[in-house]
Design a protein around this motif. Structure first.
Motif, short mmCIF file in Angstrom:
data_model
loop_
_atom_site.label_atom_id
_atom_site.label_comp_id
_atom_site.label_asym_id
_atom_site.label_seq_id
_atom_site.Cartn_x
_atom_site.Cartn_y
_atom_site.Cartn_z
N GLY A 1 15.05 24.57 -2.44
CA GLY A 1 14.62 24.55 -0.93
C GLY A 1 14.02 25.63 -0.41
N ALA A 2 13.74 26.74 -1.01
CA ALA A 2 12.99 27.67 -0.60
C ALA A 2 12.07 28.59 -1.59
CB ALA A 2 14.06 29.01 -0.23
N ILE A 3 11.21 29.41 -0.75
CA ILE A 3 10.08 30.01 -1.83
C ILE A 3 10.36 31.58 -1.34
CG2 ILE A 3 8.54 28.09 -2.59
CD1 ILE A 3 6.70 29.34 -0.13
N PRO A 4 10.54 32.44 -2.45
CA PRO A 4 10.52 32.11 -3.97
C PRO A 4 11.75 31.44 -4.03
CG PRO A 4 10.01 34.42 -3.57
CD PRO A 4 10.25 33.77 -1.92
N GLY A 5 11.88 30.90 -5.29
CA GLY A 5 13.16 30.44 -5.60
C GLY A 5 14.15 31.74 -6.16
N PRO A 6 15.28 31.20 -6.64
CA PRO A 6 16.35 32.09 -6.65
C PRO A 6 16.08 33.28 -7.46
CG PRO A 6 16.84 30.35 -7.76
CD PRO A 6 15.64 30.10 -7.00
N VAL A 7 16.68 34.53 -7.39
CA VAL A 7 16.71 35.58 -8.39
C VAL A 7 17.75 35.65 -9.40
CG1 VAL A 7 16.84 38.19 -8.79
CG2 VAL A 7 15.52 37.39 -6.61
N ILE A 8 17.49 35.33 -10.64
CA ILE A 8 18.54 35.13 -11.56
C ILE A 8 18.46 36.41 -12.35
CG2 ILE A 8 19.13 34.05 -13.78
CD1 ILE A 8 17.64 31.38 -12.90
N ARG A 9 19.71 36.64 -12.35
CA ARG A 9 20.01 38.51 -12.96
C ARG A 9 21.04 38.25 -13.99
NH1 ARG A 9 18.52 42.83 -9.33
NH2 ARG A 9 18.61 44.55 -11.01
N ALA A 10 20.49 38.97 -15.05
CA ALA A 10 21.53 39.22 -16.19
C ALA A 10 21.28 40.38 -17.01
CB ALA A 10 21.29 38.07 -17.20
N VAL B 1 -0.07 21.82 -12.88
CA VAL B 1 -0.28 22.68 -11.94
C VAL B 1 0.81 22.90 -10.85
CG1 VAL B 1 -2.87 23.19 -12.17
CG2 VAL B 1 -1.85 21.35 -10.59
N GLN B 2 1.98 22.67 -11.45
CA GLN B 2 3.23 22.70 -10.42
C GLN B 2 3.52 24.27 -10.10
OE1 GLN B 2 6.63 20.65 -12.46
NE2 GLN B 2 5.76 18.60 -12.31
N ILE B 3 2.93 25.08 -11.03
CA ILE B 3 3.56 26.47 -10.34
C ILE B 3 2.69 26.65 -9.36
CG2 ILE B 3 1.40 27.63 -11.91
CD1 ILE B 3 2.97 30.03 -12.26
N ASP B 4 1.71 25.89 -8.98
CA ASP B 4 1.04 26.11 -7.61
C ASP B 4 1.44 25.62 -6.45
OD1 ASP B 4 -1.00 27.68 -6.20
OD2 ASP B 4 -2.46 26.43 -6.57
N ARG B 5 2.71 24.85 -6.69
CA ARG B 5 3.64 24.44 -5.70
C ARG B 5 4.61 25.82 -5.43
NH1 ARG B 5 2.87 18.32 -4.45
NH2 ARG B 5 1.81 17.74 -6.14
N GLY B 6 5.80 25.36 -5.16
CA GLY B 6 6.66 26.46 -4.87
C GLY B 6 7.56 26.51 -6.19
N LEU B 7 7.34 26.14 -7.24
CA LEU B 7 8.29 26.03 -8.34
C LEU B 7 8.24 27.50 -9.15
CD1 LEU B 7 7.83 22.42 -9.55
CD2 LEU B 7 9.73 23.46 -8.11
N TYR B 8 8.65 28.48 -8.82
CA TYR B 8 8.78 29.65 -9.18
C TYR B 8 10.09 30.76 -8.84
CZ TYR B 8 6.49 31.10 -4.99
OH TYR B 8 6.01 31.53 -3.76
#
Ligand SMILES: [Cu+2]
Length: 495
Positions: A88-97, A165-172
Motif C-alpha cells: 500500500g505504499a511507495i517505495p515498498g518496504p526495505v528488506i534488510r539482511a 512494465v509493472q515496475i513502472d507502477r509502484g511495484l518496487y
C-alpha cells in the motif's frame, strides 16, 4: 503439464507472448484473442514446478518477510494516485539482511494479473530470480509464492516486478544486505529511492507501451527526443512523466530527513525508474561515493552523480548547518526535479524548483570510479567473448539485442567455469542501462564491479564475469519499455 526441461522450439506465439503483459495485451486488443496476457505473458513453452524451499543450516540466520502486491491508492504529496504497490505504499518496504543469511520472502499476489519479484543485483539461485517464463511461471492472482535464497554479497539492492512494465507502477522496494564486518563510520543511514511516475495520474504504463509499440515513439506524444544530443547520455528517455519522485513524494511535498550539523550520513541511492536517468546532488555539499551496485569503490568525491535505471550508488556526506535540497534532476527531460529535504538547523527550504549549483558542475559517472582492491575480479584472460549488440530506435519502437527482439534472438551460450566477456556494443542513438542477472561483472576498462551499467549511444563496453551460477538468466536493457519491446536476451549454460 510437461515436466521436460528441454527447450521448446520458438513459435510466433511464443515470441509474441514473450513480450510480456503490455505487448501481449496489445496483441489481444488487436486480435480479440485474450490468450494468456492476464497472466503476464508466461507462456514461453516452459513449465515450472513449485519453488524448492531452503532451510537454514546450523548457524545461519533466517530472515523472513511478506510482500503483498495489490491495487491501492498512494499519496504522492497531495496527489492521490491509484496504482499497484507492495503493502500500500511507495517505495515498498526495505528488506534488510546480512550477507549469508537465508531469506524466505513470501509474495501474496493481490493483483488482478500475474506477477513475479526479481531481486535485482543479487547473485542468487536461478529459481529465485523472478523472471516469468524463464525461471518461474508468474504468480497467479490470489496465489502465494515463496522466494528462498542466500545473498552472498553485501550492498544496496532493490526488488521489483519483472512482469511486463509493472515496475513502472509502484511495484518496487529496497533490499539492503549488510556486511557484518564493515566498520560503518557514519552516524545515520538513509535510503533514497528515485522514480518517474505516471500511473494513476497520467496514462498507465501498459497504455504507454501499447502506444509506443503501435505508433512509434515519435508519434505517441511522449516527448521523444527532448534533450537530444546532450552529453553524456544523448536522448533523455522515451516517456514524459507527470511527476518525478523521491521516496514516493513530489518536489512540492518532500520527505524531510532530520539530522545534526557535522553528522556523517550514508545515503543509499536507488533508481527505480522505468525510463529516467537522474543527476543527483545535495545542495551545498560534496558527496563521497563509496559503493556502486553494492560493490565498494575507491572513495571518490563529487558534487553530483548520474544514476541510471536499475543502478545504485552509496555516498557518504558530512552535513552542514541549515536546510538543503537533495535533488534528482531527470536527464534530458523538461521537468521539475524530484527532491527530498535535509534539515540540520533552522531556515526555510529552498523553492521546489531550485537547482543546486552542484548540478551545473562536473557530474560523476561510472567511468570516474575504480573498484576497491578487495572487490576486484581476479585477473584472468577471457575464455570466451560474446557479442551483445544493442540496436533499434524510436521509429517503429523496435529494440533488439543481436539483431532481433527477445524470443527471436539466439540465447548466449555460457560454459561453466569460464571467464566470460560480454562485448556490449550500443548501435542505437540512446543510452541503455544494461543489466545482467545472476552474476555481477567487472568493466574491463577499469575493473569497476557492477550489475547495471549505462552504455552510451555508439559506445562499446567489455563486461567480464565468471560463469559460476548455472541456470537460465536474463540480460537486458533496464529501460522497462525497451526491455518489453525486445531489448532482452537469455544466457544459457551449456550442459
Ligand atoms: Cu534501452
Amino acid at each position: 503439464m510437461s515436466t521436460s526441461a528441454e527447450r521448446t522450439p520458438l513459435t510466433r506465439r511464443t515470441v509474441l507472448t514473450g513480450l510480456g503483459l503490455g505487448a501481449a495485451g496489445l496483441l489481444a486488443a488487436c486480435t480479440n484473442n485474450s490468450g494468456d496476457h492476464d497472466m503476464g505473458g508466461h507462456d514461453t513453452g516452459r513449465s515450472f514446478g513449485p519453488p524448492t524451499p531452503l532451510q537454514p543450516v546450523p548457524g545461519q540466520r533466517l530472515v523472513t518477510a511478506t510482500l503483498n502486491p495489490a491495487p491501492t491508492t498512494v499519496d504522492l504529496g497531495g496527489i492521490q494516485a491509484p496504482t499497484w504497490a507492495y503493502g500500500g505504499a511507495i517505495p515498498g518496504p526495505v528488506i534488510r539482511a546480512s550477507a549469508g543469511d537465508l531469506l524466505q520472502i513470501t509474495v501474496r499476489n493481490g493483483l488482478p494479473t500475474g506477477t513475479t519479484v526479481h531481486w535485482h543485483g543479487i547473485r542468487l539461485r536461478n529459481e529465485a530470480d523472478g523472471v516469468p517464463g524463464l525461471t518461474q511461471a508468474p504468480i497467479a492472482p490470489g496465489a502465494t509464492y515463496r522466494y528462498d535464497f542466500v545473498p552472498p554479497d553485501p550492498g544496496t539492492y532493490f526488488f521489483h516486478s519483472h512482469v511486463g512494465v509493472q515496475i513502472d507502477r509502484g511495484l518496487y522496494g529496497t533490499l539492503v544486505i549488510d556486511d557484518p564486518r564493515e566498520p560503518g563510520g557514519y552516524d545515520a543511514e538513509w535510503v533514497v529511492v528515485l522514480d518517474d511516475w505516471t500511473d494513476g495520474v497520467g496514462k498507465t504504463p501498459d497504455d504507454i507501451l501499447a502506444e509506443l509499440v503501435a505508433g512509434g515513439g515519435g508519434h505517441a506524444g511522449h516527448g521523444m527526443g527532448m534533450g537530444m544530443g546532450d552529453p553524456p547520455w544523448g536522448m533523455g528517455g522515451d516517456v514524459t512523466y507527470p511527476d518525478y519522485l523521491v521516496n514516493g513524494r513530489v518536489a512540492t511535498a518532500p520527505e524531510t530527513f532530520a539530522a545534526k550539523p557535522g553528522q556523517r550520513v550514508r545515503i543509499r541511492l536507488v533508481n527505480a525508474c522505468a525510463d529516467t536517468i537522474f543527476a543527483v546532488a545535495l545542495g551545498g555539499h560534496r558527496l563521497t561515493v563509496t559503493h556502486t551496485d553494492g560493490y565498494a569503490v575507491q572513495p571518490r568525491e563529487c558534487g553530483a552523480l548520474y544514476l541510471g535505471m536499475g543502478e545504485r550508488y552509496d555516498v557518504v556526506v558530512t552535513l552542514a548547518d541549515g536546510v538543503f535540497p537533495l535533488v534528482a534532476a531527470p536527464f534530458g527531460k523538461l521537468a521539475i526535479p524530484a527532491r527530498a529535504l535535509v534539515r540540520t538547523g533552522s531556515g526555510d527550504p529552498p523553492a521546489a524548483n531550485a537547482r543546486p549549483t552542484e548540478l551545473a558542475g562536473e557530474i560523476l559517472t561510472h567511468a570516474d570510479l575504480a573498484p576497491a582492491d578487495a572487490v576486484r575480479l581476479p585477473s584472468k584472460a577471457a575464455d570466451s567473448v560474446l557479442p551483445v549488440v544493442l540496436g533499434g530506435g524510436m521509429g517503429n519502437y523496435a529494440w533488439t539485442i543481436n539483431g532481433a527482439a527477445y524470443g527471436k534472438n539466439t540465447p548466449l551460450q555460457l560454459t561453466a567455469g569460464q571467464r566470460t566477456r560480454l562485448r556490449v556494443v550500443n548501435q542505437s542513438m540512446m543510452t541503455h542501462p544494461f543489466h545482467l542477472h545472476g552474476h555481477t561483472f567487472a568493466l574491463a576498462s577499469t575493473g569497476l564491479r557492477k550489475d547495471t551499467v549505462l552504455v552510451r549511444h555508439m559506445e562499446t563496453l567489455d563486461l567480464d564475469f565468471d560463469a559460476d551460477n548455472r541456470g537460465s538468466w536474463m540480460a537486458h536493457c533496464h529501460n522497462a519499455y525497451h526491455g518489453e519491446a525486445g531489448m532482452m536476451i537469455e544466457l544459457a549454460y551449456r550442459a
